[in-house]
Design an enzyme around this catalytic site. Sequence first.
Site, PDB file in Angstrom:
ATOM      1  N   HIS A   1       0.831  -1.206   0.000  1.00 23.92           N
ATOM      2  CA  HIS A   1       0.000   0.000   0.000  1.00 23.92           C
ATOM      3  C   HIS A   1       0.865   1.255   0.000  1.00 23.92           C
ATOM      4  CE1 HIS A   1      -3.378  -2.485   0.353  1.00 23.92           C
ATOM      5  NE2 HIS A   1      -4.144  -1.746   1.143  1.00 23.92           N
TER       6      HIS A   1
ATOM      7  N   HIS B   1       1.224  -2.335   9.409  1.00 25.77           N
ATOM      8  CA  HIS B   1       2.626  -2.618   9.115  1.00 25.77           C
ATOM      9  C   HIS B   1       3.594  -2.032  10.157  1.00 25.77           C
ATOM     10  CE1 HIS B   1       2.262  -4.588   5.198  1.00 25.77           C
ATOM     11  NE2 HIS B   1       1.308  -3.723   4.904  1.00 25.77           N
TER      12      HIS B   1
END
Length: 263
Positions: free
Chosen positions: A156, A215
């Site tokens: 992303h 993340h």
Amino acid sequence: MEEYLDRGARFLRPYLVHDSLRRALPWGLLCLVLGGSLVKEAAPLPETYFSNKRNLLNVYFVKLAWGWTIGLLLPFISITNYHVTKNIKVVLQRLATLLISTAIWYTCTELFLHIEDFTGSCYKSQALDGLRKEYLSKVHCQQAGGFWYGFDISGHSFLLSYCALIIVEEMAVLHSTNTSQNSRLHMVVNGLFLALSCLTLIWLWMFFSTAIYFHDFSQKLFGTLIGLLAWYGTYRFWYLIPFSPGLPPQRINLRSQKSNRRL
């Protein structure tokens, strides 16, 4: 309808087409990933709609980010570049940037998967207990009901930063585009510009949401840096030299080229 499109385009153009945005955006992306990661580690925010991976923007936009970006840039580049240059060869040459960008996107996403496989191991649970050495890839591990833990570079962070950067670069052609004398063309260009502007804002918002909710810091930083490197290697290096697709045409450049030909 045409009046609303024109008002919206006139409002956003000074912000999204200005040269200063193209210079500041890479640094802004780095600040977003650093600031968001700091918030995630030091003062985690409570769960919200955007911390859920099933939110509408993630499912219907981010998951299809490359398709949305290419799908809007294809007609935008074709129409605006032809309007400025009146040269179909230049338009085809500029459309090659989309092929190059697609190749970069595909290569990077495949590389991320290989890195995660190479650096990871299969476990019985998310607590990382019960190592299962018989599974050597994430796909096989998950198919067996296991949990794969490896260095998962944030796709992303890469994709959203890269998409935002190339959209802003391509919108620079509007410095040289005056379509007010053709109402139909004017409405189409304004519509595409507003759609790309909304898409850019979505990409930036979801990039920030990734920074504050998902993340590890290193995974997001690597993803963002690769996106910046892909943009810099093309728009700030390769596209400046001959035998490349080139940058979006601007009338100043076109005049100088014509003068050089006469000389």
